[in-house]
Design an enzyme around this catalytic site. Sequence first.
Site, PDB file in Angstrom:
ATOM      1  N   CYS A 126       0.845  -1.202   0.000  1.00  0.00           N
ATOM      2  CA  CYS A 126       0.000   0.000   0.000  1.00  0.00           C
ATOM      3  C   CYS A 126       0.879   1.251   0.000  1.00  0.00           C
ATOM      4  O   CYS A 126       1.978   1.243   0.542  1.00  0.00           O
ATOM      5  CB  CYS A 126      -0.906   0.017   1.226  1.00  0.00           C
ATOM      6  SG  CYS A 126      -2.061  -1.355   1.303  1.00  0.00           S
ATOM      7  N   ILE A 161       3.468 -15.023  -2.123  1.00  0.00           N
ATOM      8  CA  ILE A 161       3.591 -13.606  -2.482  1.00  0.00           C
ATOM      9  C   ILE A 161       2.214 -12.983  -2.721  1.00  0.00           C
ATOM     10  O   ILE A 161       1.233 -13.689  -2.954  1.00  0.00           O
ATOM     11  CB  ILE A 161       4.454 -13.433  -3.758  1.00  0.00           C
ATOM     12  CG1 ILE A 161       3.888 -14.261  -4.894  1.00  0.00           C
ATOM     13  CG2 ILE A 161       5.884 -13.770  -3.478  1.00  0.00           C
ATOM     14  CD1 ILE A 161       4.574 -14.088  -6.251  1.00  0.00           C
TER      15      ILE A 161
END
Length: 262
Positions: free
Chosen positions: A89, A150
């Site tokens: 983010c 991942i």
Amino acid sequence: MVTKGLSLKPRAGNPTPRIIETPAGMLNAIGLQNVGIDAFIAKKVPFLREIDTPCIANFFGNTVEEYAEAARRLDAVPEVAALEMNISCPNVKEGGILFGSDAVRAAAVVTACRAATSKPLIVKLSPNVTDVVAMAQACVDAGADALSLINTLVGMSINVDTRRPVLANVTGGLSGPAIKPIALRMVWQVAQAVKVPLIGIGGIMSATDVVEFLLAGATAVQVGTASFVTPGISQQIAQDLEQWMAEHKVDDVSSLIGGLRT
């Protein structure tokens, strides 16, 4: 069960179209749409009390302070067994640089969340980095109890008739079987460098996929995109894994962890 990403306030997400199939997976640009932590606690947690399945709450923020506050609120929810940080983010206070692409920023936000919760803290790593091992080490040193890897790879699709991007957001996250070789490589690399449990993610469609991740060093796996193809696929994979173990005379699944011969 791992929740969709939760934030302090509700998010509407990106405009549509925001999800498309690819030849070996899926592109999504949902934009982290979610009901917010307060609504999650009020409306979703009662359901969790009815099932005998541990719940891991995935969460995110746009600042270190938001991450820490989200962790603090989720820490107070007994039905949440562990927290998983999505660090892919942007840090809005520092020009939109992704927390998950800079080891120093990643360590800072993990440190803040570590202080805000006593629950197991899992950090979900981005593959869109130069050195995933350095990111993993920084997060573990900052207090992560485990790592998920991942997250999706950044990709895009183009409509050749309109000459425009298929996704309204232009780019999206690629998941599914196409990314499994990359995920396996990163799990294997990180397993050589850190001593915390690893959760393997990326294109798991079958029991043999699970075995590959375990051999690479994962101690658990997550199944996501496959559920869009076959709802309930996780239960089928678990059953198939038991059969695979019987056929290969493996008595304890944990004996497979890190068993890759190189």
